[in-house]
Design a protein around this motif. Structure first.
Motif, mmCIF file in Angstrom:
data_model
loop_
_atom_site.group_PDB
_atom_site.id
_atom_site.type_symbol
_atom_site.label_atom_id
_atom_site.label_comp_id
_atom_site.label_asym_id
_atom_site.label_seq_id
_atom_site.Cartn_x
_atom_site.Cartn_y
_atom_site.Cartn_z
ATOM 1 N N THR A 149 0.834 -1.207 0.000
ATOM 2 C CA THR A 149 0.000 0.000 0.000
ATOM 3 C C THR A 149 0.869 1.256 0.000
ATOM 4 O OG1 THR A 149 -1.791 -1.138 1.163
ATOM 5 C CG2 THR A 149 -1.774 1.266 1.259
ATOM 6 N N ALA A 150 1.888 1.262 0.863
ATOM 7 C CA ALA A 150 2.772 2.427 0.934
ATOM 8 C C ALA A 150 3.536 2.619 -0.370
ATOM 9 C CB ALA A 150 3.745 2.258 2.100
ATOM 10 N N VAL A 196 1.304 4.226 -2.895
ATOM 11 C CA VAL A 196 1.128 5.652 -2.608
ATOM 12 C C VAL A 196 2.305 6.442 -3.173
ATOM 13 C CG1 VAL A 196 1.077 7.387 -0.765
ATOM 14 C CG2 VAL A 196 -0.336 5.322 -0.584
ATOM 15 N N ALA A 198 11.426 10.142 1.290
ATOM 16 C CA ALA A 198 10.412 9.126 0.994
ATOM 17 C C ALA A 198 11.067 7.852 0.476
ATOM 18 C CB ALA A 198 9.401 9.667 -0.013
ATOM 19 N N ALA A 232 5.785 4.909 8.139
ATOM 20 C CA ALA A 232 5.206 6.192 8.546
ATOM 21 C C ALA A 232 6.025 7.355 7.996
ATOM 22 C CB ALA A 232 5.129 6.271 10.072
ATOM 23 N N TYR A 247 5.031 8.092 4.398
ATOM 24 C CA TYR A 247 3.797 8.880 4.287
ATOM 25 C C TYR A 247 4.051 10.339 4.664
ATOM 26 C CZ TYR A 247 0.961 4.643 3.733
ATOM 27 O OH TYR A 247 0.401 3.490 3.263
ATOM 28 N N GLN A 248 4.821 10.554 5.725
ATOM 29 C CA GLN A 248 5.090 11.927 6.164
ATOM 30 C C GLN A 248 5.872 12.699 5.107
ATOM 31 O OE1 GLN A 248 6.994 10.881 9.902
ATOM 32 N NE2 GLN A 248 5.222 11.602 11.071
ATOM 33 N N GLU A 271 1.223 12.745 3.249
ATOM 34 C CA GLU A 271 0.019 11.924 3.235
ATOM 35 C C GLU A 271 -0.298 11.499 4.668
ATOM 36 O OE1 GLU A 271 -2.022 10.979 0.897
ATOM 37 O OE2 GLU A 271 -1.006 11.323 -1.028
ATOM 38 N N ILE A 282 -0.959 9.192 7.802
ATOM 39 C CA ILE A 282 -0.458 7.863 8.165
ATOM 40 C C ILE A 282 -1.661 6.966 8.454
ATOM 41 C CG2 ILE A 282 0.917 6.527 9.804
ATOM 42 C CD1 ILE A 282 2.494 9.107 10.361
#
Length: 747
Positions: free
Chosen positions: A478-479, A482, A497, A534, A537-538, A542, A544
């Protein structure tokens, strides 16, 4: 032309990425290292290995340094890495609070106490107090000097014996106790000094031609699973896969390019060899490896066996019957060019990794050389009495964790081994590249025929297929998607990222999730994995997801479970917790059934190494064998799918139920009152015949038994099944596990 037997040692140096990224459960000290193992193994295991080798310039070897390990070593050298153990070491003992004292008492004995604690009287004194009086007593009754000494000794014990003649280290060892904050500050400086020499020493020895340094994909990911998680079903067709299919093969190139660049910057040349993480390979990854410029890679004999549809059987001494198939390089043809691949001898590698540490060092070294000589003799017998062509035995293993179980961190073993090999005219140690330069691979494995698997059973089940492992893969997939949805976030514009992604793709997190492996740090590995996600996402701004904030699994103490690794217990009846921490366990006292309602046996432990099979029974408190429980213990084995003579259990009053109605091949009887043993083997007419045994028994706080594999006369890879029966005067009283047998595989 006659050749010696060529031998390539490959030492794999790796630790997970312990650097915290904050995020899901960040502490106020975000960015710290959560665990100290890079610093401690760096002090104890990386530099001394090659310094010892340097004394024998004719002996050449290969060392693999994982890029993410190098980065962490450099952080410590620069003084920017702070782990909790380091921070407490530098804290004045007067300022320690209750929670910090509890942490110190719990964790500053981390390590094998037989080799790291017991040899040092003051350290051993503190350990014995913790074991005898308990952790809470130590926290409440130890003085400041006790805490100061423990902080010091944990750091001192991890300094390799090769450096004990250093004036500062020698002074600390002689002093023994009464250490000051200044001492602790100096020892951390000494750690950094040792760490700072690791990369330069490897470069120096590679430039001199004695060493070949190889690399691994950047953060130690499993490349076949990055290409396609469905690769798990090649070896296990019915494997339960994650809900989402991970297919981001481009990440393979990214990991390889980053490791290539790091290597060139630190070693002033391009790498030639690749240690694929977990020795995992597949047809899908090969073009990426070849296109990146690598020339050879290493995997396990199980992968070769699957690829050739051949199982490597061994004789009773552990040597393979088909040495010509294993002890040679192979060529892999890919669209991007040819690759060479070598396959390690799994058993010889495991003997160093898991068994020789329990043997007297010279005997262990002699045993290894004896195996190599036996391989040479076998090849000569099959090739007209000499070695007209070059053969290469590859021994490849973890180069750091095993030494913790050797006396003096393996120094006596390695010195004895190197002294013997240095003067041995029939064995020559080489790097993989120098062998391939002189003797290129002549046998080809079609690339699409290469098996998709790893060093663990030739499969990927250690990293995928378990429910917890699959949940982690779904979080990662999923990450990763994204990130793919943010094409503007390139490695140049948003390196945070991508670095977080690379860290989360490492194999180590999946190793610890679910069944198969466990440590007292499982919850921390879970947290680190999710912190990396996490941070991704940060970095993308986006939110978390909630499931990234929750633990992947509940980290509770396990009940019944299979063995999780080799064990080497001291058979004295004391049940040392470290000795048995990787053993299989069966809860007996709470079992259901009429036979077990009042069992005085609480727990059965079992495990093995290459020399022995081990059993341990824990009794209820106060139980006396012969008074509160039957005085005779019977271990009975049979060998599934192996035609041989078997006999019924030699006891009376046996219930008519399986497995008590089965017939068995070996029977070990133990008298718990006299601690005597007898071994029987099934013969003709369903009779039992006595055999010699070197089994050992220890009875004190618990019952411990070791049974040499040589007593059972079984070859490596034999599957065994066993039952434990209690009796009195030859009459059956109880058995376990209930309605089942214990399955074991001879290593």
């Amino acid at each position: 032309m006659s050749h010696p037997l060529y031998v390539a040692f490959i030492w794999h140096q790796h630790q997970p990425l312990y650097k915290s990224r904050g995020g899901a459960e960040a502490h106020s000290s975000g960015g710290q290292y959560r665990l100290p193992w890079v610093r401690l193994h760096g002090t104890k295991d990386y530099l001394d290995l090659v310094l010892l080798l340097e004394r024998y310039p004719n002996l050449h070897q290969t060392v693999n340094l994982v890029p993410s390990l190098i980065l962490q070593i450099e952080d410590y050298v620069a003084g920017t890495a702070i782990d909790p153990y380091l921070a407490l070491t530098l804290t004045p003992v007067e300022q320690l609070d209750q929670e910090q004292k509890e942490f110190i008492v719990e964790h500053f004995f981390d390590g094998n106490h037989h080799t790291l604690v017991d040899p040092h009287p003051r350290y051993a004194e503190l350990y014995e107090q913790r074991q005898d009086k308990g952790r809470e007593w130590c926290v409440n009754h130890w003085g400041l000097e006790d805490f100061g000494d423990l902080l010091m000794w944990h750091n001192l014990a991890w300094i390799d014996p090769l450096f004990w003649d250093d004036s500062l280290v020698a002074g600390w060892l002689e002093k023994g106790k009464g250490f000051s904050l200044s001492d602790r500050q100096l020892i951390i400086t000494k750690h950094r000094e040792i760490l700072s020499q690791i990369i330069p020493q490897h470069r120096k020895m590679q430039d001199a031609g004695q060493l070949e340094v190889t690399t691994t994909p950047y953060t130690h990911p499993i490349l076949p699973l990055l290409a396609d998680t469905n690769a798990g079903r090649v070896a296990v067709p019915q494997m339960a896969l994650p809900q989402q299919r991970f297919q981001f093969a481009d990440d393979i190139t990214r990991h390889l390019q980053k490791s290539w660049q790091m290597y060139e910057e630190r070693f002033g040349r391009s790498p030639r060899g690749l240690w694929p993480s977990e020795q995992s390979v597949s047809p899908a990854m090969l073009p990426y490896v070849a296109k990146s410029g690598f020339q050879w890679l290493c995997s396990d004999e199980a992968v070769l066996g699957w690829s050739l549809k051949h199982f490597f059987n061994r004789d009773e001494t552990g040597n393979v019957y088909d040495p010509e198939m294993l002890y040679r390089p192979y060529r892999l043809e890919t669209p991007a060019g040819d690759l060479s691949i070598v396959f390690r001898d799994h058993r010889l590698s495991d003997l160093i990794g898991f068994t020789y540490g329990t043997m007297e060092p010279k005997r262990a070294a002699s045993d290894l050389v004896g195996h190599l000589e036996a391989i040479s003799r076998s090849l000569k017998q099959r090739n007209g009495g000499n070695l007209d062509q070059p053969w290469l035995v590859t021994i490849a293993l973890d180069g750091e964790n095993c030494w913790e179980y050797y006396p003096q961190d393996g120094k006596p073993f390695l010195e004895s081994l190197y002294q013997t090999l240095n003067s041995h005219t029939g064995i020559k140690l080489v790097t993989v590249s120098e062998f391939l330069d002189q003797h290129p691979a002549t046998e080809t494995i079609p690339a699409d025929q290469l098996h998709s698997g790893s060093w663990v059973d030739g499969s990927f089940t250690t990293w995928i297929g378990d429910p917890a492992k699959n949940r982690a893969w779904d979080l990662l997939t999923t990450a990763r998607q994204v990130l793919a949805n943010h094409p503007e976030a390139t490695e140049e514009t948003n390196p945070e990222a991508w670095e977080a992604l690379y860290a989360a793709e490492g194999s180590d997190w999946f190793w610890w999730f679910g069944e198969g492996h466990s440590s007292n740090q499982d919850a921390m590995f879970d947290q680190l994995f999710r912190e990396h996600l996490a941070a991704l996402y940060q970095a993308l701004r986006e939110p978390i997801p909630d499931n990234v904030r929750r633990a992947v699994e509940v980290h509770a103490k396990q009940g019944d479970h299979a063995p999780q690794g080799f064990i080497h217990p001291t058979v004295d009846g004391r049940g040392d917790e470290q000795d048995w921490d990787k053993a299989g366990r069966i809860e007996v006292g709470g079992a259901r059934g009429t036979m077990h309602q009042s069992s005085e046996i609480q727990r059965l432990w079992y495990g093995l190494d290459h020399l022995n099979f081990y059993v341990r029974l824990d009794f209820r408190s106060g139980v006396q064998p012969g008074v509160d429980c039957p005085p005779e213990l019977n271990l009975l084995w049979y060998y599934a799918d192996r035609p041989m003579r078997n006999s019924p259990i030699p006891l009376t009053e046996l219930p008519d139920e399986a497995p008590l109605t089965y017939q068995f091949h070996h029977h070990l009887g133990v008298n718990l009152l006299t601690q005597t043993v007898r071994l029987q083997e099934a013969g003709d007419d369903f009779k039992w015949y006595s055999r010699k045994t070197r089994a050992q028994v220890g009875l004190d706080k618990c019952l411990e038994i070791s049974v040499p594999w040589a007593d059972l006369q079984v070859q490596p890879d034999y599957p065994l099944k066993m039952v434990v029966v209690l009796s009195e005067n030859g009459r059956y009283r109880q058995y376990f596990p209930e309605n089942a047998l214990i399955a074991i595989a001879v290593p």
